[in-house]
Design a protein around this motif. Structure first.
Motif, PDB file in Angstrom:
ATOM      1  N   LEU A   6     -96.627 -43.635 -52.413  1.00 58.31           N
ATOM      2  CA  LEU A   6     -96.418 -44.961 -53.127  1.00 58.31           C
ATOM      3  C   LEU A   6     -96.687 -45.935 -52.173  1.00 58.31           C
ATOM      4  N   ARG A   7     -96.067 -46.119 -51.176  1.00 60.77           N
ATOM      5  CA  ARG A   7     -95.989 -47.154 -50.146  1.00 60.77           C
ATOM      6  C   ARG A   7     -97.084 -47.171 -49.402  1.00 60.77           C
ATOM      7  N   ARG A   8     -97.840 -46.142 -49.023  1.00 62.66           N
ATOM      8  CA  ARG A   8     -99.005 -46.044 -48.412  1.00 62.66           C
ATOM      9  C   ARG A   8    -100.140 -46.420 -49.435  1.00 62.66           C
ATOM     10  N   GLY A   9    -100.255 -46.109 -50.671  1.00 65.94           N
ATOM     11  CA  GLY A   9    -101.204 -46.379 -51.548  1.00 65.94           C
ATOM     12  C   GLY A   9    -100.817 -47.995 -51.938  1.00 65.94           C
ATOM     13  N   LEU A  10     -99.867 -48.569 -52.141  1.00 65.63           N
ATOM     14  CA  LEU A  10     -99.577 -49.898 -52.477  1.00 65.63           C
ATOM     15  C   LEU A  10    -100.200 -50.731 -51.157  1.00 65.63           C
ATOM     16  N   GLN A  11     -99.873 -50.303 -50.007  1.00 61.83           N
ATOM     17  CA  GLN A  11     -99.827 -51.227 -48.641  1.00 61.83           C
ATOM     18  C   GLN A  11    -101.646 -51.011 -48.398  1.00 61.83           C
ATOM     19  N   SER A  12    -102.286 -50.043 -48.733  1.00 57.88           N
ATOM     20  CA  SER A  12    -103.669 -50.087 -48.598  1.00 57.88           C
ATOM     21  C   SER A  12    -104.437 -50.855 -49.487  1.00 57.88           C
ATOM     22  N   PHE A  13    -103.818 -51.024 -50.791  1.00 50.17           N
ATOM     23  CA  PHE A  13    -104.526 -51.578 -52.119  1.00 50.17           C
ATOM     24  C   PHE A  13    -104.354 -53.083 -51.568  1.00 50.17           C
ATOM     25  N   CYS A  14    -103.016 -53.520 -51.189  1.00 51.10           N
ATOM     26  CA  CYS A  14    -102.953 -54.755 -50.831  1.00 51.10           C
ATOM     27  C   CYS A  14    -103.690 -55.506 -49.603  1.00 51.10           C
ATOM     28  N   HIS A  15    -103.668 -54.538 -48.603  1.00 54.50           N
ATOM     29  CA  HIS A  15    -104.772 -54.756 -47.461  1.00 54.50           C
ATOM     30  C   HIS A  15    -106.136 -54.956 -47.818  1.00 54.50           C
ATOM     31  N   ARG A  16    -106.686 -54.188 -48.741  1.00 50.05           N
ATOM     32  CA  ARG A  16    -108.076 -54.285 -49.418  1.00 50.05           C
ATOM     33  C   ARG A  16    -108.183 -55.545 -50.146  1.00 50.05           C
ATOM     34  N   LEU A  17    -107.095 -55.841 -50.866  1.00 54.92           N
ATOM     35  CA  LEU A  17    -107.280 -57.056 -51.812  1.00 54.92           C
ATOM     36  C   LEU A  17    -107.136 -58.523 -50.815  1.00 54.92           C
ATOM     37  N   GLY A  18    -106.252 -58.216 -49.875  1.00 56.74           N
ATOM     38  CA  GLY A  18    -106.116 -59.471 -48.953  1.00 56.74           C
ATOM     39  C   GLY A  18    -107.485 -59.700 -48.308  1.00 56.74           C
ATOM     40  N   SER A  19    -108.136 -58.726 -47.791  1.00 57.86           N
ATOM     41  CA  SER A  19    -109.312 -58.736 -46.752  1.00 57.86           C
ATOM     42  C   SER A  19    -110.546 -59.352 -47.830  1.00 57.86           C
ATOM     43  N   CYS A  20    -110.662 -58.797 -49.249  1.00 62.24           N
ATOM     44  CA  CYS A  20    -111.512 -59.100 -50.326  1.00 62.24           C
ATOM     45  C   CYS A  20    -111.488 -61.058 -50.472  1.00 62.24           C
ATOM     46  N   VAL A  21    -109.981 -61.291 -50.497  1.00 59.84           N
ATOM     47  CA  VAL A  21    -109.686 -62.692 -50.767  1.00 59.84           C
ATOM     48  C   VAL A  21    -110.236 -63.492 -49.635  1.00 59.84           C
ATOM     49  N   SER A  22    -110.049 -62.772 -48.379  1.00 55.97           N
ATOM     50  CA  SER A  22    -110.262 -63.594 -47.098  1.00 55.97           C
ATOM     51  C   SER A  22    -111.536 -63.739 -46.885  1.00 55.97           C
ATOM     52  N   ARG A  23    -112.419 -62.803 -47.472  1.00 57.03           N
ATOM     53  CA  ARG A  23    -113.944 -62.930 -47.183  1.00 57.03           C
ATOM     54  C   ARG A  23    -114.586 -63.608 -48.412  1.00 57.03           C
ATOM     55  N   HIS A  24    -113.959 -63.918 -49.544  1.00 57.50           N
ATOM     56  CA  HIS A  24    -114.380 -64.641 -50.508  1.00 57.50           C
ATOM     57  C   HIS A  24    -113.567 -65.815 -51.146  1.00 57.50           C
ATOM     58  N   PRO A  25    -113.247 -66.679 -50.408  1.00 60.07           N
ATOM     59  CA  PRO A  25    -112.177 -67.755 -50.745  1.00 60.07           C
ATOM     60  C   PRO A  25    -112.431 -68.597 -51.976  1.00 60.07           C
ATOM     61  N   VAL A  26    -113.922 -69.045 -51.821  1.00 60.72           N
ATOM     62  CA  VAL A  26    -114.370 -70.010 -52.834  1.00 60.72           C
ATOM     63  C   VAL A  26    -114.363 -69.254 -54.088  1.00 60.72           C
ATOM     64  N   PHE A  27    -114.772 -68.091 -54.285  1.00 60.59           N
ATOM     65  CA  PHE A  27    -114.747 -67.286 -55.414  1.00 60.59           C
ATOM     66  C   PHE A  27    -113.256 -67.208 -56.057  1.00 60.59           C
ATOM     67  N   PHE A  28    -112.290 -66.854 -55.396  1.00 62.08           N
ATOM     68  CA  PHE A  28    -110.954 -66.660 -55.744  1.00 62.08           C
ATOM     69  C   PHE A  28    -110.174 -68.135 -55.985  1.00 62.08           C
ATOM     70  N   THR A  30    -112.069 -70.774 -57.339  1.00 65.25           N
ATOM     71  CA  THR A  30    -112.791 -71.500 -58.365  1.00 65.25           C
ATOM     72  C   THR A  30    -112.741 -70.830 -59.831  1.00 65.25           C
ATOM     73  N   VAL A  31    -112.902 -69.604 -59.833  1.00 64.26           N
ATOM     74  CA  VAL A  31    -113.068 -68.647 -60.738  1.00 64.26           C
ATOM     75  C   VAL A  31    -111.828 -68.793 -61.616  1.00 64.26           C
TER      76      VAL A  31
END
Length: 119
Positions: A6-28, A30-31
């Motif tokens: 569970l820890r590895r799954g949550l850690q990888s999910f949060c890492h992917r979400l953070g990298s997605c947010v950092s790549r598209h800050p305007v979208f996150f 304004t939407v």
């Protein structure tokens, strides 16, 4: 074992979400604001201000409301909507007088004065 999975799954999910947010800050940024404004305005359009003060103050089953509707049906008044007055006080039907007696005196002993005021 389950905890580590569970820890590895949550850690990888949060890492992917953070990298997605950092790549598209305007979208996150304004939407959510646009969605909040859109849904907020849509919800506010359903609400209308209440114009009837009596409906806000008096319960629907109150005796005063029933008596007022009966008096309005039996003794109609020509009420103008351009004048400002409270819906709870209809001019022309009654008046209010506050009577005071000196300390220690009985107000009921002044019955003649009260009846004279009534006349």
């Amino acid at each position: 074992m389950l905890r580590q999975v569970l820890r590895r799954g949550l850690q990888s999910f949060c890492h992917r979400l953070g990298s997605c947010v950092s790549r598209h800050p305007v979208f996150f940024l304004t939407v959510p604001a646009v969605l909040t404004i859109t849904f907020g305005l849509g919800a506010l359009n359903r609400f209308q201000p209440e114009g009837d003060l009596e409906r806000l103050v008096a319960p629907s089953h109150s005796l005063a409301k029933i008596e007022r509707s009966l008096a309005s049906s039996l003794f109609p008044l020509d009420q103008s909507k351009s004048q400002l007055y409270s819906d709870l006080h209809t001019p022309g039907r009654y008046g209010r007088v506050i009577l005071l007696s000196p300390p220690g005196d009985n107000i009921l002993l002044q019955a003649e004065g009260i009846l004279q005021t009534h006349r």
